[in-house]
Design an enzyme around this catalytic site. Structure first.
Site, PDB file in Angstrom:
ATOM      1  N   SER A   1       0.848  -1.182   0.029  1.00 22.46           N
ATOM      2  CA  SER A   1       0.109   0.018  -0.157  1.00 22.46           C
ATOM      3  C   SER A   1       0.841   1.283   0.069  1.00 22.46           C
ATOM      4  CB  SER A   1      -0.940  -0.067   1.167  1.00 22.46           C
ATOM      5  OG  SER A   1      -1.692  -1.151   1.106  1.00 22.46           O
TER       6      SER A   1
ATOM      7  N   GLU B   1       4.277  -1.477  14.620  1.00 19.33           N
ATOM      8  CA  GLU B   1       4.619  -0.052  14.315  1.00 19.33           C
ATOM      9  C   GLU B   1       5.714   0.325  15.336  1.00 19.33           C
ATOM     10  OE1 GLU B   1       1.502  -1.045  14.294  1.00 19.33           O
ATOM     11  OE2 GLU B   1       1.015  -1.158  12.267  1.00 19.33           O
TER      12      GLU B   1
ATOM     13  N   PHE C   1      -1.097   5.388  11.812  1.00 18.95           N
ATOM     14  CA  PHE C   1      -0.153   4.618  12.694  1.00 18.95           C
ATOM     15  C   PHE C   1       0.898   5.096  13.137  1.00 18.95           C
ATOM     16  CE2 PHE C   1      -2.715   1.333  10.209  1.00 18.95           C
ATOM     17  CZ  PHE C   1      -3.624   1.193  11.226  1.00 18.95           C
TER      18      PHE C   1
HETATM   19  C1  LIG Z   1      -2.169  -1.429  13.544  1.00 19.39           C
HETATM   20  C2  LIG Z   1      -2.521  -1.678  12.379  1.00 19.39           C
HETATM   21  N1  LIG Z   1      -1.450  -1.850  11.560  1.00 19.39           N
HETATM   22  C3  LIG Z   1      -1.657  -2.061  10.199  1.00 19.39           C
HETATM   23  C4  LIG Z   1      -2.970  -2.241   9.648  1.00 19.39           C
HETATM   24  C5  LIG Z   1      -3.232  -2.448   8.150  1.00 19.39           C
HETATM   25  N2  LIG Z   1      -3.636  -4.026   8.042  1.00 19.39           N
HETATM   26  C6  LIG Z   1      -5.144  -4.259   8.053  1.00 19.39           C
HETATM   27  S1  LIG Z   1      -5.220  -5.754   7.707  1.00 19.39           S
HETATM   28  C7  LIG Z   1      -3.584  -6.233   7.774  1.00 19.39           C
HETATM   29  C8  LIG Z   1      -3.128  -7.622   7.909  1.00 19.39           C
HETATM   30  C9  LIG Z   1      -3.957  -8.547   8.897  1.00 19.39           C
HETATM   31  O1  LIG Z   1      -3.324  -9.560   8.760  1.00 19.39           O
HETATM   32  P1  LIG Z   1      -4.072 -10.917   9.956  1.00 19.39           P
HETATM   33  O2  LIG Z   1      -4.331 -10.458  11.249  1.00 19.39           O
HETATM   34  O3  LIG Z   1      -3.441 -12.045   9.639  1.00 19.39           O
HETATM   35  O4  LIG Z   1      -5.550 -10.920   9.415  1.00 19.39           O
HETATM   36  P2  LIG Z   1      -6.509 -12.069   8.444  1.00 19.39           P
HETATM   37  O5  LIG Z   1      -5.359 -12.624   7.727  1.00 19.39           O
HETATM   38  O6  LIG Z   1      -7.248 -12.476   9.183  1.00 19.39           O
HETATM   39  O7  LIG Z   1      -7.206 -11.120   7.239  1.00 19.39           O
HETATM   40  C10 LIG Z   1      -2.853  -4.868   8.067  1.00 19.39           C
HETATM   41  C11 LIG Z   1      -1.484  -4.847   7.888  1.00 19.39           C
HETATM   42  C12 LIG Z   1      -3.901  -2.058  10.546  1.00 19.39           C
HETATM   43  N3  LIG Z   1      -5.345  -2.341  10.233  1.00 19.39           N
HETATM   44  N4  LIG Z   1      -3.637  -1.951  11.734  1.00 19.39           N
END
Ligand SMILES: Cc1ncc(C[n+]2csc(CCOP(=O)(O)OP(=O)(O)O)c2C)c(N)n1
Ligand SMILES: [Mg+2]
Lengths: 295, 313
Positions: free
Chosen positions: B35, B56, B81
């Site tokens: 992103s 972060e 963040f």
């Molecule tokens: C604090 C924070 N950092 C980054 C993000 C951006 N982000 C949204 S979903 C995601 C990946 C999540 O992976 P996971 O926890 O494994 O979720 P799933 O595979 O179940 O969708 C990221 C990095 C966020 N929402 N919150």
């Protein structure tokens, strides 16, 4: 901004709505499987219509969240603020489409409202908002905060001698956050046994495979060393999930984590294990294709 | 209007060029390489890339350590963040020692759109400008982004650069030369001055054009360096007798506050603030949100009319 108003004691705990009944479902395994397919169709359709959203992590946790709401939680869809309800806290807030669908299927709000996802003035925000959506317990979307919040809710239940149980769903990528482990330590320290965490172990996060982005193995071991009871299940198997939840509720003196092994994008062949569909909406044709697979 | 170009992509590509020019440039991200567009750098320089996962605060600490040992770290994630989630880590590991860390964040402001409140960063500028010693830049287009990122790479000390999610129309052409700490006069005018940053620069130009048709001639300044702010340009703008600021941020503590401090101290004139009023925004399309929260050319025009009424004779 107006000055804050004086607290009204009666607004702290909601006045019980007498007519509201505890939700109950006698859905058979077959019916649960049909429900799961219907939930998946809603998820794909609503994200497709919104033009943005997170299909992968919504689809991977369908069985987990529907087992909770249809078979485990004590809750009243007509009285979302019922003081003694079991709580489900969605820490991985980007799976909001899944939670909204399950809430609608239980009767918290009309299923038709799902079509308003992510639109201006909709009650169904891109990530959960506890002030807007009936049944949503926590405003989330910034990962890593739900487990701490859940501990607070569980401790309050203990202080009030209430019998509710707290469930919280985390992503496996989300467990990169230090706060998750601060919370893990605190939950064991405070012996919070009215709390069950579930990790959607789909092995993918945003940038790719968890083991390549930030390897957290041995994952179950980490939770054990932090003082948790660990149960590992196939996160798409209703029977295993149901059994794990019942067992977790009986474990006393420490918190339990259910590591649910799942497939990200489950149910839609071209989304399964595909990091592109972590946070991308399907096109109209892709929605069609997905709905055919989920018929 | 000119074509819309992605500022994030401009950042990602510039970072690769910088990586080729200087082996000390290293990259950090927090599971958002796809992103923030640091994925280009990760592709070409895997050994100098550190995806820290969704952590972060840890990323900020590692970046500070890399800088302390002579590297030039560029650390990226969403603006909500960093600085939000990692405020104290930035404070003690980067700001206080004045370390050479470059924070480049994307998805700033409310034009993030449908993801909603949790992903819309409306307080990042007040948080980051609160740190002594931080240089803060909010580019208005892709051309300015490239030069701002280059400026961060060659100048010492902590930098914060905030980029939006959507592509933006070009404000500048290739002849533009970004100067650190200097405002840019985009349009001359004597009756009021509009000072804008980021997404709001194009809206300011549109507002000024509309007002001119109605007989009101405004000066338009872009203030890409929010901190340290160009005091001389603001003091000069007071000669127009009225000022309007425009930013995609809470009214509290952003561009408007910085301009007001200079104006109040040196030459008080009436000011109006086009910004988000003490509230969180919700899900919606970027354009709908700009309209709902009062961040359009029309809102700037209205603010100019209001401020002109308060202007002394
Ligand atoms: C604090 C924070 N950092 C980054 C993000 C951006 N982000 C949204 S979903 C995601 C990946 C999540 O992976 P996971 O926890 O494994 O979720 P799933 O595979 O179940 O969708 C990221 C990095 C966020 N929402 N919150
Ligand atoms: Mg995952």
């Amino acid at each position: 901004m107006a000055l804050p108003k004086r607290m009204n004691p009666s607004s702290v705990t909601s006045a019980a709505k007498h007519k509201a009944e505890v939700f109950s479902s006698s859905a058979s395994l077959k019916e649960m499987e049909a429900l799961a397919r219907r939930i998946r169709r809603h998820i794909v359709t609503m994200i497709g219509k919104a033009g943005s959203g997170h299909p992968g992590g919504s689809l991977s946790a369908v069985e987990i969240v529907s087992t909770l709401y249809f078979r485990i939680l004590k809750h009243k869809p007509q009285d979302p603020q019922w003081a003694d309800r079991d709580r489900f806290i969605l820490s991985k807030g980007h799976a909001a489409p899944l939670l909204y669908t399950v809430l609608a299927e239980c009767g918290y709000f009309p299923v038709a409202e799902l079509a308003t996802l992510r639109q201006l003035d909709s009650r169904l925000q891109g990530h959960t908002d506890r002030n807007l959506t009936p049944g949503v317990e926590m405003s989330a979307g910034a990962l890593g905060q739900g487990l701490s919040f859940a501990i607070g809710v569980a401790l309050a239940g203990r202080l009030n001698a209430q019998s509710y149980h707290v469930y919280v769903l985390l992503g496996d990528g989300e467990c990169n956050e230090g706060q998750v482990w601060e919370a893990a330590m605190a939950a064991a320290h405070f012996k919070v046994d009215n709390l069950t965490a579930i990790v959607d172990r789909n092995r993918l996060q945003l940038d790719g495979w968890c083991c390549e982005v930030m390897d957290s193995e041995p994952f179950a071991q980490k939770w054990r060393f932090f003082g948790w009871q660990v149960i590992e299940v196939n996160g798409h198997d209703f029977t295993q999930l149901g059994r794990a939840f019942s067992r977790a509720r009986k474990i006393k003196g420490k918190p339990t984590v259910i590591i649910a092994h799942t497939t990200k994008g489950k149910g839609v062949s071209f989304m399964e294990n595909n990091p592109d569909f972590h946070g991308k909406a399907p096109t109209a044709e892709e929605v069609e294709m997905a709905l055919r697979e989920l018929a | 209007m000119t074509e819309a170009v992605s500022l994030r992509e401009a950042y990602g590509k510039t970072l690769v060029e910088l990586g080729r020019e200087n082996p000390d440039i290293v990259m950090l991200d927090a599971d958002l390489c796809r992103s923030t567009m640091t994925q280009f750098f990760a592709g070409e320089f895997p050994e100098r890339s550190f995806d820290c996962g969704i952590a972060e605060q840890n990323m900020i600490g590692i970046a500070a350590g890399l800088a302390a040992a002579g590297k030039i770290p560029f650390a990226s994630t969403f603006a909500v963040f960093v600085p939000g989630r990692s405020y104290d880590q930035i404070r003690m590991s980067i700001a206080q020692p004045g370390l050479n860390v470059k924070l480049v964040t994307t998805h700033g402001g409310i034009t993030v759109g449908e993801d909603g409140t949790s992903h819309q960063s409306v307080e990042d500028l007040v948080l980051i400008t609160s740190f002594p010693g931080f240089t803060v830049i909010v580019p208005a287009d892709a051309i300015e982004t490239v030069q701002a990122v280059r400026a961060a790479a060659i100048n010492c000390g902590p930098f914060y650069i905030r980029l939006p999610r959507p592509k933006l129309p070009l404000v500048y052409d290739r002849s533009y030369r970004f100067q650190l700490g200097k405002a840019v006069t985009l349009k001359q005018g004597g009756e009021a001055t509009i000072i804008a940053i980021g997404v709001m620069v194009t809206a300011a130009l549109e507002a000024a054009a509309n007002l001119k048709r109605g007989g009101i001639d405004c000066r338009v300044l872009n203030m890409p360096t929010l901190k340290p702010i160009d005091k001389a340009a603001i003091i000069a703008a007071t000669e127009t007798g009225a000022i309007v600021t425009a930013e995609e941020h809470l009214e509290h503590g952003g561009l408007g506050s910085a301009v007001a401090r200079v104006v109040a101290r040196h030459h008080p004139v009436p000011i109006e603030f086009v910004a988000i009023k003490d509230t969180y925004a919700k899900s919606g399309k970027p354009g709908q949100l700009l309209e709902r929260y009062g961040l359009t050319a029309k809102d700037i025009e209205q603010a100019v009319r209001t401020v002109l009424k308060k202007k002394g004779g």
